[in-house]
Design a protein around this motif. Structure first.
Motif, mmCIF file in Angstrom:
data_model
loop_
_atom_site.group_PDB
_atom_site.id
_atom_site.type_symbol
_atom_site.label_atom_id
_atom_site.label_comp_id
_atom_site.label_asym_id
_atom_site.label_seq_id
_atom_site.Cartn_x
_atom_site.Cartn_y
_atom_site.Cartn_z
ATOM 1 N N ILE A 194 0.844 -1.195 0.000
ATOM 2 C CA ILE A 194 0.000 0.000 0.000
ATOM 3 C C ILE A 194 0.880 1.246 0.000
ATOM 4 O O ILE A 194 1.793 1.369 0.823
ATOM 5 C CB ILE A 194 -0.933 0.014 1.223
ATOM 6 C CG1 ILE A 194 -1.911 -1.167 1.157
ATOM 7 C CG2 ILE A 194 -1.692 1.333 1.309
ATOM 8 C CD1 ILE A 194 -2.782 -1.304 2.395
ATOM 9 N N VAL A 195 0.602 2.150 -0.919
ATOM 10 C CA VAL A 195 1.203 3.486 -0.908
ATOM 11 C C VAL A 195 0.155 4.402 -0.300
ATOM 12 O O VAL A 195 -0.861 4.708 -0.934
ATOM 13 C CB VAL A 195 1.585 3.947 -2.327
ATOM 14 C CG1 VAL A 195 2.224 5.333 -2.286
ATOM 15 C CG2 VAL A 195 2.521 2.947 -2.984
ATOM 16 N N PRO A 196 0.328 4.817 0.969
ATOM 17 C CA PRO A 196 -0.735 5.525 1.689
ATOM 18 C C PRO A 196 -0.763 7.022 1.413
ATOM 19 O O PRO A 196 0.045 7.791 1.919
ATOM 20 C CB PRO A 196 -0.401 5.244 3.156
ATOM 21 C CG PRO A 196 1.091 5.112 3.171
ATOM 22 C CD PRO A 196 1.491 4.551 1.837
ATOM 23 N N VAL B 27 -0.225 -3.943 -5.780
ATOM 24 C CA VAL B 27 0.221 -2.626 -5.320
ATOM 25 C C VAL B 27 -0.959 -1.670 -5.400
ATOM 26 O O VAL B 27 -1.609 -1.551 -6.442
ATOM 27 C CB VAL B 27 1.395 -2.103 -6.158
ATOM 28 C CG1 VAL B 27 1.746 -0.667 -5.759
ATOM 29 C CG2 VAL B 27 2.611 -3.005 -6.004
ATOM 30 N N ALA B 28 -1.236 -0.991 -4.301
ATOM 31 C CA ALA B 28 -2.383 -0.085 -4.228
ATOM 32 C C ALA B 28 -1.914 1.335 -3.956
ATOM 33 O O ALA B 28 -1.190 1.583 -2.990
ATOM 34 C CB ALA B 28 -3.340 -0.538 -3.127
ATOM 35 N N LEU B 29 -2.325 2.268 -4.800
ATOM 36 C CA LEU B 29 -2.106 3.696 -4.581
ATOM 37 C C LEU B 29 -3.394 4.224 -3.960
ATOM 38 O O LEU B 29 -4.403 4.383 -4.653
ATOM 39 C CB LEU B 29 -1.794 4.402 -5.901
ATOM 40 C CG LEU B 29 -0.689 3.780 -6.766
ATOM 41 C CD1 LEU B 29 -0.490 4.597 -8.044
ATOM 42 C CD2 LEU B 29 0.618 3.683 -5.999
ATOM 43 N N VAL B 30 -3.375 4.481 -2.673
ATOM 44 C CA VAL B 30 -4.605 4.718 -1.913
ATOM 45 C C VAL B 30 -4.733 6.191 -1.533
ATOM 46 O O VAL B 30 -3.922 6.726 -0.778
ATOM 47 C CB VAL B 30 -4.625 3.844 -0.641
ATOM 48 C CG1 VAL B 30 -5.925 4.081 0.133
ATOM 49 C CG2 VAL B 30 -4.485 2.373 -1.001
ATOM 50 N N GLY B 31 -5.750 6.855 -2.073
ATOM 51 C CA GLY B 31 -6.002 8.248 -1.730
ATOM 52 C C GLY B 31 -4.863 9.174 -2.081
ATOM 53 O O GLY B 31 -4.574 10.110 -1.335
ATOM 54 N N VAL B 32 -4.231 8.959 -3.233
ATOM 55 C CA VAL B 32 -3.034 9.725 -3.583
ATOM 56 C C VAL B 32 -3.396 11.009 -4.320
ATOM 57 O O VAL B 32 -4.485 11.161 -4.861
ATOM 58 C CB VAL B 32 -2.065 8.881 -4.444
ATOM 59 C CG1 VAL B 32 -1.591 7.655 -3.668
ATOM 60 C CG2 VAL B 32 -2.706 8.459 -5.757
#
Length: 429
Positions: A105-107, A141-146
């Motif tokens: 996760i990329v927070p 891989v998740a780009l979350v709320g970026v």
């Protein structure tokens, strides 16, 4: 748990623990989600400040870059060669780290934007290595709320575009970010927009009543920044910074002349010299500098103020989350979008051209509408909390299908889930 009963291995990635409070606040929100909804998950980080992340959040962490001087300008042959070698080593290190995880996760954070000075072979390259490794090795891989923005520099734009394309999941903190990625050639048909992850953090307690006399007014928080323009402003960076500093200093001086205590807020270690310069220039004991070391502490400072004027994006988020009337010294469209979404779109002022007289006029109008704006912020914060409950439910459905958790969250469950995450965050070490 995975389908075979083993704990899900989750990695978090980014410039975390490096002194930027906004980045760390996004991490804190995601850790709260994981601990509340996936308590069996085994979590570690690949990040900019591993020692700080491990000490604060009690998770193992690995340094993002092999070469420790990655973000220093390389002028000598030895440092140039080391930086070049580091790019090759990082490709191997990143792939090896990704391979050990089921999910990365990329927070939050502005990982897909270049609203501040940015070199393509720094973080954009690191993000590309992450997303490419995930695609090659079968790790989601998740780009979350970026955050994202249209990028003019071709190498940076290419790295950002391919990073987004290779990610298994994407969501954005505003519609402008999604539109920017669409304009750069990314298929965003299934990508959603949610409030910034920091709105999932626990709300600060209401500020204490002001100690000011009845005929006076209470403290004001002014968030300052080492602002030198954006990625396309390098040729006039010092001029932009001088105008920003001079205008902000004049504004603070006006507040002090009115007898207002002023609390200077920062959001990154690089902002400290700006705060010090304003203190020296104004020369009044009414001006003090906050030592807040987290978004929670920044929110508490904002909650205790009558009003906030701030530049850094996450200083604005903290003030709005605290429910305090806020005026933005806006340096990018993301700040304007945030303020509009929270019902304060009228109260934006350009950071590149700070007009102290006009800023004072806007500030006084803001304070005249204080009670009304506080009611608006209370309503918008409640809506943001509910919307983020939907974000976390969507994330579970996309990344943790074997856990047996529901793929969606109804409105009746969202408040309960949000309260659970807030309680976990408060109880976390």
């Amino acid at each position: 748990m995975t389908a075979d009963g083993t704990p899900v291995r989750v990695g978090v990635f980014g410039l975390l623990g490096s002194g930027n409070l906004g980045n760390d606040g996004s991490l804190e929100a995601v850790l709260g989600y994981l601990r509340a909804e996936h308590p069996a998950a085994v979590v570690d980080a690949l990040c900019g400040g591993p020692e700080a992340v491990t000490a604060r959040y009690r998770i193992p962490a690995t340094r993002l870059h092999w070469y420790r001087g990655e973000y220093r300008t390389a002028s000598r042959a030895g440092s140039i060669a080391a930086k070049g070698l580091g790019k090759l080593v990082d490709a191997v290190r990143t792939a090896a780290w990704v391979r050990r995880h089921d999910v990365v996760i990329v927070p939050g954070m502005g990982v897909l934007e270049a609203t501040l000075p940015l070199r393509p072979w720094g973080f954009p390259y690191a993000l590309f290595l992450l997303c490419a490794s995930g695609r090659l090795l079968g790790t989601r891989v998740a780009l979350v709320g970026v955050g994202a923005s249209a990028i003019a520099d071709r190498p940076t734009r290419a790295l950002v575009r391919w990073s987004a394309r290779l990610a298994a999941y994407r969501s954005y903190r505003d519609a402008l970010s999604r539109d920017a990625m669409r304009a750069m050639g990314v298929d965003t048909a299934r990508d959603e927009v949610y409030p910034d992850l920091a709105f999932a953090l626990p709300a600060p307690p209401p500020g204490a009543p002001s100690d000011a006399p009845s005929d006076a007014q209470g403290p004001v928080c002014v968030g300052v920044m080492a602002f030198h323009g954006g990625n396309d402003d390098r040729d006039r960076a010092e001029e932009i910074h001088r105008r920003y500093l001079d205008g902000t200093t004049r504004f603070v001086r006006t507040l002090v002349e009115d007898g207002r205590p002023v609390r200077l807020l920062t959001g990154d270690g690089v902002d400290a010299p700006v705060a010090a310069a304003i203190v020296d220039a104004v020369g009044s004991p009414l001006v003090t500098v906050s030592d807040a070391a987290s978004l929670a502490e920044l929110m508490a400072e904002a909650a205790a103020a009558d009003a906030v004027v701030a530049t850094r994006y996450h200083n604005l988020v903290c003030a709005l989350k605290a429910g305090t009337p806020t005026l933005a010294l806006s340096y990018a469209a993301k700040s304007d979008a945030l303020m509009a979404g929270m019902g304060l779109g009228t109260y934006c002022h350009p950071a590149r051209e700070v007009d102290a007289d006009r800023l004072v006029e806007q500030f006084r109008e803001l304070e005249q509408r204080s009670a009304e704006l506080r009611r608006t912020l209370a309503e918008r914060n409640l809506a943001a909390s509910r919307h983020l409950g939907q974000q976390f439910a969507a994330l579970t459905a996309a990344l943790f299908p074997a856990t047996g958790r529901a793929g969606g969250t109804t409105d009746t469950n969202t408040d309960t889930d949000t309260d659970t995450r807030a309680r976990v965050l408060k109880e976390a070490p």
